[in-house]
Design a protein around this motif. Sequence first.
Motif, PDB file in Angstrom:
ATOM      1  N   ALA A  58      -3.639  -1.108   1.479  1.00  0.00           N
ATOM      2  CA  ALA A  58      -3.390  -0.240   2.631  1.00  0.00           C
ATOM      3  C   ALA A  58      -2.264   0.722   2.292  1.00  0.00           C
ATOM      4  N   THR A  59      -2.464   1.993   2.564  1.00  0.00           N
ATOM      5  CA  THR A  59      -1.464   3.010   2.261  1.00  0.00           C
ATOM      6  C   THR A  59      -0.937   3.633   3.547  1.00  0.00           C
ATOM      7  N   PHE A  60       0.360   3.877   3.563  1.00  0.00           N
ATOM      8  CA  PHE A  60       1.040   4.423   4.735  1.00  0.00           C
ATOM      9  C   PHE A  60       1.850   5.659   4.342  1.00  0.00           C
ATOM     10  N   LEU A 166       2.507  -3.544   9.567  1.00  0.00           N
ATOM     11  CA  LEU A 166       2.736  -3.867   8.155  1.00  0.00           C
ATOM     12  C   LEU A 166       2.767  -5.377   7.939  1.00  0.00           C
ATOM     13  N   LEU A 169      -0.770  -6.963   8.396  1.00  0.00           N
ATOM     14  CA  LEU A 169      -1.645  -6.735   7.247  1.00  0.00           C
ATOM     15  C   LEU A 169      -1.250  -7.634   6.075  1.00  0.00           C
ATOM     16  N   ARG A 170       0.040  -7.720   5.804  1.00  0.00           N
ATOM     17  CA  ARG A 170       0.480  -8.568   4.690  1.00  0.00           C
ATOM     18  C   ARG A 170       0.157 -10.041   4.947  1.00  0.00           C
ATOM     19  N   PHE A 174      -3.125  -8.280   2.636  1.00  0.00           N
ATOM     20  CA  PHE A 174      -3.067  -6.882   2.214  1.00  0.00           C
ATOM     21  C   PHE A 174      -1.815  -6.612   1.386  1.00  0.00           C
ATOM     22  N   THR A 176       0.668  -3.566   0.843  1.00  0.00           N
ATOM     23  CA  THR A 176       0.975  -2.327   1.560  1.00  0.00           C
ATOM     24  C   THR A 176       1.798  -1.385   0.683  1.00  0.00           C
ATOM     25  N   ILE A 197       8.516  -3.234   1.847  1.00  0.00           N
ATOM     26  CA  ILE A 197       7.714  -2.636   0.779  1.00  0.00           C
ATOM     27  C   ILE A 197       8.611  -2.427  -0.441  1.00  0.00           C
TER      28      ILE A 197
END
Length: 325
Positions: A58-60, A166, A169-170, A174, A176, A197
Amino acid sequence: MLPVLSVSLRSKSAMAQAQSDPLPSWNDGATKASILDFVARVTTQNGPYFVPVDQRIATFDNDGTLWIEQPMYIQLAFALDRVKAMAPMNPEWKTKQPFAAVLDNDLKALAASGEKGLVEIIAVTHAGMTTAEFEKIVTDWLATARDRRFKRPYTELVYQPMLELLAYLRANGFKTFIVSGGGIEFMRPWTERIYGIPPEQVVGSSIKTRFEIKDGAPTLFRLPDINFIDDKAGKPIGINEHIGRRPIAAFGNSDGDLEMLQWTTLGASGARFGLIVHHTDAEREYAYDRDSHFGKLDVALDAAAVNKWAVVDMKKDWKRIFAFD
């Protein structure tokens, strides 16, 4: 006794509900439901949309997606403060643009200098030092700088709903990443502490560096030359070079994130998810989109409807914006 017991039972029920809700700062609605549904689909073993853990990327975006970007990008505020701090050693700046505009707090004149002027400011304020020296300057500045409106450190002006996202997802396997137009070495000193991150999962714009031996020790020296701009079409390129896997989820807030969202969600098999944070809350944060100088959201907002990306309405979808709300 009965009223006391009733209150106690309600309190326990509320606590249980809060503990079972991974996104407590999000209001119930279509946006929150779409996030929960996507994560459920890609993590359901033997399900039709199951994605192995090593492929859950996943990209933010950062500015305007994870923390504020108004009234200007925080890294730009850092650069302007650096100009003022360096001015006594550069007296010629009093009459030389774009530095004179910064020293005179003339944002109109600064804007008139355009991209060329901003690049010149970044080159002067971000180069001419080792990477370790620059990291210390960034860390020291963030420890003392305060946002003019909220009177708080910039690192407190992060969006609580996105921090929860975040973490959620983790918790579901995921990995991140930040993929931002901001400077990679401006972000790396603090992203792990603020977002969880680590620096190796930060992708950003960069200037050139040179390896050299200084006083018997190896160093990396920052040069006043642009190396890579991680914005717009540069984001998929940065993702490919740094991550090496195509994301299955991408989160942004502006036209600068359009290509990242396209690269993540279009023309790929399996479940994919795109989300845009739409700034609609002038009271608790800021309201802006199509005409903004920072974080302009125009083409990507139209594309969201076509491509069925989720759009966060900050005013409606978020119970609170910052942790201190």
